[in-house]
Design a protein around this motif. Structure first.
Motif, PDB file in Angstrom:
ATOM      1  N   ILE A  15      77.619  45.977  31.649  1.00 41.32           N
ATOM      2  CA  ILE A  15      78.073  45.020  32.659  1.00 41.32           C
ATOM      3  C   ILE A  15      77.137  45.025  33.859  1.00 41.32           C
ATOM      4  CG2 ILE A  15      79.955  44.412  34.222  1.00 41.32           C
ATOM      5  CD1 ILE A  15      80.505  43.831  31.267  1.00 41.32           C
ATOM      6  N   ILE A  16      76.686  46.201  34.279  1.00 36.10           N
ATOM      7  CA  ILE A  16      75.733  46.296  35.388  1.00 36.10           C
ATOM      8  C   ILE A  16      74.455  45.531  35.054  1.00 36.10           C
ATOM      9  CG2 ILE A  16      74.270  47.854  36.736  1.00 36.10           C
ATOM     10  CD1 ILE A  16      76.452  49.981  36.376  1.00 36.10           C
ATOM     11  N   LEU A  17      73.978  45.679  33.827  1.00 35.72           N
ATOM     12  CA  LEU A  17      72.761  44.983  33.399  1.00 35.72           C
ATOM     13  C   LEU A  17      72.955  43.464  33.459  1.00 35.72           C
ATOM     14  CD1 LEU A  17      71.702  47.204  30.357  1.00 35.72           C
ATOM     15  CD2 LEU A  17      70.522  47.019  32.561  1.00 35.72           C
ATOM     16  N   MET A  18      74.135  42.989  33.121  1.00 29.66           N
ATOM     17  CA  MET A  18      74.410  41.553  33.171  1.00 29.66           C
ATOM     18  C   MET A  18      74.430  41.056  34.617  1.00 29.66           C
ATOM     19  SD  MET A  18      77.247  40.964  30.176  1.00 29.66           S
ATOM     20  CE  MET A  18      77.067  39.200  30.276  1.00 29.66           C
ATOM     21  N   ILE A  19      74.987  41.866  35.537  1.00 25.60           N
ATOM     22  CA  ILE A  19      75.005  41.487  36.954  1.00 25.60           C
ATOM     23  C   ILE A  19      73.571  41.448  37.495  1.00 25.60           C
ATOM     24  CG2 ILE A  19      75.730  42.197  39.265  1.00 25.60           C
ATOM     25  CD1 ILE A  19      78.241  43.405  37.985  1.00 25.60           C
ATOM     26  N   VAL A  20      72.782  42.450  37.147  1.00 27.90           N
ATOM     27  CA  VAL A  20      71.387  42.499  37.585  1.00 27.90           C
ATOM     28  C   VAL A  20      70.618  41.305  37.018  1.00 27.90           C
ATOM     29  CG1 VAL A  20      69.208  43.773  37.337  1.00 27.90           C
ATOM     30  CG2 VAL A  20      71.317  44.988  37.927  1.00 27.90           C
ATOM     31  N   TYR A  21      70.858  41.009  35.743  1.00 28.60           N
ATOM     32  CA  TYR A  21      70.215  39.854  35.116  1.00 28.60           C
ATOM     33  C   TYR A  21      70.539  38.572  35.883  1.00 28.60           C
ATOM     34  CZ  TYR A  21      69.722  35.886  31.959  1.00 28.60           C
ATOM     35  OH  TYR A  21      69.402  34.664  31.440  1.00 28.60           O
ATOM     36  N   GLY A  22      71.808  38.354  36.190  1.00 26.18           N
ATOM     37  CA  GLY A  22      72.217  37.143  36.891  1.00 26.18           C
ATOM     38  C   GLY A  22      71.596  37.027  38.274  1.00 26.18           C
ATOM     39  N   SER A  23      71.565  38.135  38.999  1.00 22.19           N
ATOM     40  CA  SER A  23      71.007  38.126  40.359  1.00 22.19           C
ATOM     41  C   SER A  23      69.520  37.809  40.338  1.00 22.19           C
ATOM     42  CB  SER A  23      71.240  39.481  41.033  1.00 22.19           C
ATOM     43  OG  SER A  23      72.627  39.748  41.168  1.00 22.19           O
ATOM     44  N   PHE A  24      68.778  38.438  39.413  1.00 17.67           N
ATOM     45  CA  PHE A  24      67.340  38.206  39.349  1.00 17.67           C
ATOM     46  C   PHE A  24      67.020  36.829  38.781  1.00 17.67           C
ATOM     47  CE2 PHE A  24      66.971  42.622  40.333  1.00 17.67           C
ATOM     48  CZ  PHE A  24      65.712  42.745  40.903  1.00 17.67           C
ATOM     49  N   ALA A  25      67.819  36.345  37.835  1.00 19.56           N
ATOM     50  CA  ALA A  25      67.589  35.007  37.289  1.00 19.56           C
ATOM     51  C   ALA A  25      67.735  33.963  38.393  1.00 19.56           C
ATOM     52  CB  ALA A  25      68.580  34.727  36.161  1.00 19.56           C
ATOM     53  N   GLU A  26      68.745  34.133  39.252  1.00 18.50           N
ATOM     54  CA  GLU A  26      68.937  33.205  40.371  1.00 18.50           C
ATOM     55  C   GLU A  26      67.784  33.280  41.360  1.00 18.50           C
ATOM     56  OE1 GLU A  26      72.317  32.080  43.749  1.00 18.50           O
ATOM     57  OE2 GLU A  26      72.704  33.670  42.279  1.00 18.50           O
ATOM     58  N   SER A  27      67.325  34.505  41.621  1.00 20.12           N
ATOM     59  CA  SER A  27      66.216  34.680  42.566  1.00 20.12           C
ATOM     60  C   SER A  27      64.920  34.099  42.001  1.00 20.12           C
ATOM     61  CB  SER A  27      66.029  36.170  42.887  1.00 20.12           C
ATOM     62  OG  SER A  27      67.139  36.677  43.588  1.00 20.12           O
ATOM     63  N   PHE A  28      64.676  34.300  40.704  1.00 19.87           N
ATOM     64  CA  PHE A  28      63.473  33.738  40.092  1.00 19.87           C
ATOM     65  C   PHE A  28      63.526  32.208  40.107  1.00 19.87           C
ATOM     66  CE2 PHE A  28      63.096  37.887  37.580  1.00 19.87           C
ATOM     67  CZ  PHE A  28      62.053  38.342  38.363  1.00 19.87           C
ATOM     68  N   ASP A  29      64.707  31.649  39.841  1.00 20.08           N
ATOM     69  CA  ASP A  29      64.868  30.197  39.860  1.00 20.08           C
ATOM     70  C   ASP A  29      64.579  29.616  41.240  1.00 20.08           C
ATOM     71  OD1 ASP A  29      65.340  29.575  37.275  1.00 20.08           O
ATOM     72  OD2 ASP A  29      67.518  29.407  37.433  1.00 20.08           O
ATOM     73  N   SER A  30      64.995  30.335  42.277  1.00 23.29           N
ATOM     74  CA  SER A  30      64.819  29.846  43.645  1.00 23.29           C
ATOM     75  C   SER A  30      63.388  30.014  44.151  1.00 23.29           C
ATOM     76  CB  SER A  30      65.773  30.582  44.591  1.00 23.29           C
ATOM     77  OG  SER A  30      65.373  31.940  44.748  1.00 23.29           O
ATOM     78  N   GLY A  31      62.595  30.843  43.453  1.00 22.26           N
ATOM     79  CA  GLY A  31      61.215  31.070  43.852  1.00 22.26           C
ATOM     80  C   GLY A  31      61.043  32.091  44.954  1.00 22.26           C
ATOM     81  N   VAL A  32      62.124  32.841  45.265  1.00 23.72           N
ATOM     82  CA  VAL A  32      62.045  33.785  46.382  1.00 23.72           C
ATOM     83  C   VAL A  32      61.025  34.888  46.119  1.00 23.72           C
ATOM     84  CG1 VAL A  32      63.905  35.306  45.552  1.00 23.72           C
ATOM     85  CG2 VAL A  32      63.416  35.163  48.000  1.00 23.72           C
ATOM     86  N   PHE A  33      60.843  35.276  44.843  1.00 16.84           N
ATOM     87  CA  PHE A  33      59.888  36.338  44.532  1.00 16.84           C
ATOM     88  C   PHE A  33      58.434  35.865  44.651  1.00 16.84           C
ATOM     89  CE2 PHE A  33      63.480  38.617  42.650  1.00 16.84           C
ATOM     90  CZ  PHE A  33      63.206  39.906  43.078  1.00 16.84           C
ATOM     91  N   GLY A  34      58.258  34.537  44.746  1.00 18.15           N
ATOM     92  CA  GLY A  34      56.917  34.026  44.963  1.00 18.15           C
ATOM     93  C   GLY A  34      56.381  34.371  46.342  1.00 18.15           C
ATOM     94  N   THR A  35      57.300  34.724  47.258  1.00 18.76           N
ATOM     95  CA  THR A  35      56.894  35.090  48.625  1.00 18.76           C
ATOM     96  C   THR A  35      56.693  36.594  48.772  1.00 18.76           C
ATOM     97  OG1 THR A  35      59.198  35.329  49.365  1.00 18.76           O
ATOM     98  CG2 THR A  35      58.219  33.140  49.512  1.00 18.76           C
ATOM     99  N   VAL A  36      56.924  37.355  47.691  1.00 18.89           N
ATOM    100  CA  VAL A  36      56.842  38.817  47.745  1.00 18.89           C
ATOM    101  C   VAL A  36      55.498  39.274  47.170  1.00 18.89           C
ATOM    102  CG1 VAL A  36      57.832  40.967  46.922  1.00 18.89           C
ATOM    103  CG2 VAL A  36      59.323  39.097  47.603  1.00 18.89           C
TER     104      VAL A  36
END
Length: 324
Positions: A203-224
């Motif tokens: 379940i933790i892995l699924m929560i982490v997956y969802g959080s990072f998928a949303e962040s990747f979609d938004s492009g926030v990691f492109g600024t890191v």
């Protein structure tokens, strides 16, 4: 010295990569399907957690009040106070996200299973570790959102309404229900402890997956940048060393705790729970495109604390055996 490799760390990295290349599950029905699955999963995690507790353990743990108060103060006061003074140095959005991710880490409760296991290996006060690690998560339901609301713009979210009700609904109520049913199903929960632990991590892995998928979609990691990632690692190491050294000094020089209680204070007071962090973040950073960034220090700290505390626990055990 032989160390066990924690495959969960590798699984975390795999699911982050999976979120980058295949974010489709997160996008399915605007994330409602994944949220529904993780919400049920989280409730079951804490229901099973309640099944593993007992009123007898709680009653026995209340006697060593000085140790318990110290551990909880270290977890929810001393730890955040190490990060708080750096807030005035924040001058832009990237620095704010960086600082907030560490403050979120600092405001979280302690781990449960790994703290108890490490205290047991080091020959510390195991009953006290069980009590402190267990009660820490329940206290965190109240304290962590209070810390975070000082610096997080919740927008339309009512902190004392939506956030707290979500935590009560998915954590407190299932824990209480499990505790009440412990006399009936407690032995079953103990017998299938490894399987339930595997479920928790899934379940933790699924929560982490969802959080990072949303962040990747938004492009926030492109600024890191790479230096940003390096700084996360460096600050994690510094923060762990500082909190560990402070707890050790306070335990030995100020509170004059014995060896067993010092070990319990060190391992319970210096650790942070990825389980609770994943769940709390789901409510505190709802609809936030930076959710993945906020989880980064927590995941690095989780891996680092397991590695370092395992080594320390084994050394404590070796010294104990040599002095017998």
């Amino acid at each position: 010295m032989k160390l066990k490799f924690d495959g969960f760390i590798l699984a975390l990295l795999f699911f982050i990569v999976l979120a980058y290349f295949f974010p489709q599950l997160h996008r399915w029905e605007n994330g409602e399907v994944l949220n529904w699955i993780t919400s049920i999963g989280v409730s079951l995690i804490f229901f099973f957690y309640g099944l593993k507790l007992s009123f007898k353990q709680i009653k026995e743990g209340l006697s060593n009040w000085k140790l318990h108060v110290f551990v909880q103060l270290a977890t929810f006061l001393l730890f955040p106070l190490l990060v708080l003074p750096f807030y005035p140095l924040v001058s832009n959005a990237i620095q704010h996200d960086f600082w907030l991710s560490f403050f979120f880490l600092a405001a979280l409760p302690s781990t449960v299973s790994s703290s108890v296991v490490m205290v047991s290996i080091a020959r510390g006060n195991v009953p006290a570790a069980i009590f402190n690690a267990s009660i820490s998560g329940l206290i965190g339901v109240l304290i962590t959102p209070l810390w975070m609301q000082l610096f997080v713009d919740f927008g339309q979210i009512d902190v004392l309404g939506d956030v707290y009700w979500g935590l009560v609904k998915e954590i407190l109520i299932p824990v209480i229900l499990g505790l009440l049913l412990q006399p009936v199903f407690g032995k079953w929960a103990s017998r299938y402890g490894k399987q339930l632990s595997l479920f928790d991590r899934s379940i933790i892995l699924m929560i982490v997956y969802g959080s990072f998928a949303e962040s990747f979609d938004s492009g926030v990691f492109g600024t890191v940048s790479i230096p940003y990632m390096i700084m996360v690692l460096v600050v994690v190491v510094i923060l762990f060393v500082l909190i560990y050294a402070l707890i050790y000094w306070l335990s030995k020089s100020v509170l004059k705790l014995n060896r067993a209680d010092t070990i319990t204070a060190l391992f319970c007071g210096s650790k942070k729970s990825l389980t609770h962090g994943s769940v709390f973040g789901k409510f505190l950073f709802v609809n936030s495109s930076s959710a993945g960034l906020y989880f980064l220090p927590l995941m690095v700290f989780h891996a680092f604390q397991i590695l370092v505390v395992t080594i320390i626990a084994q050394r404590y055990n070796t010294r104990f055996e040599e002095n017998k």
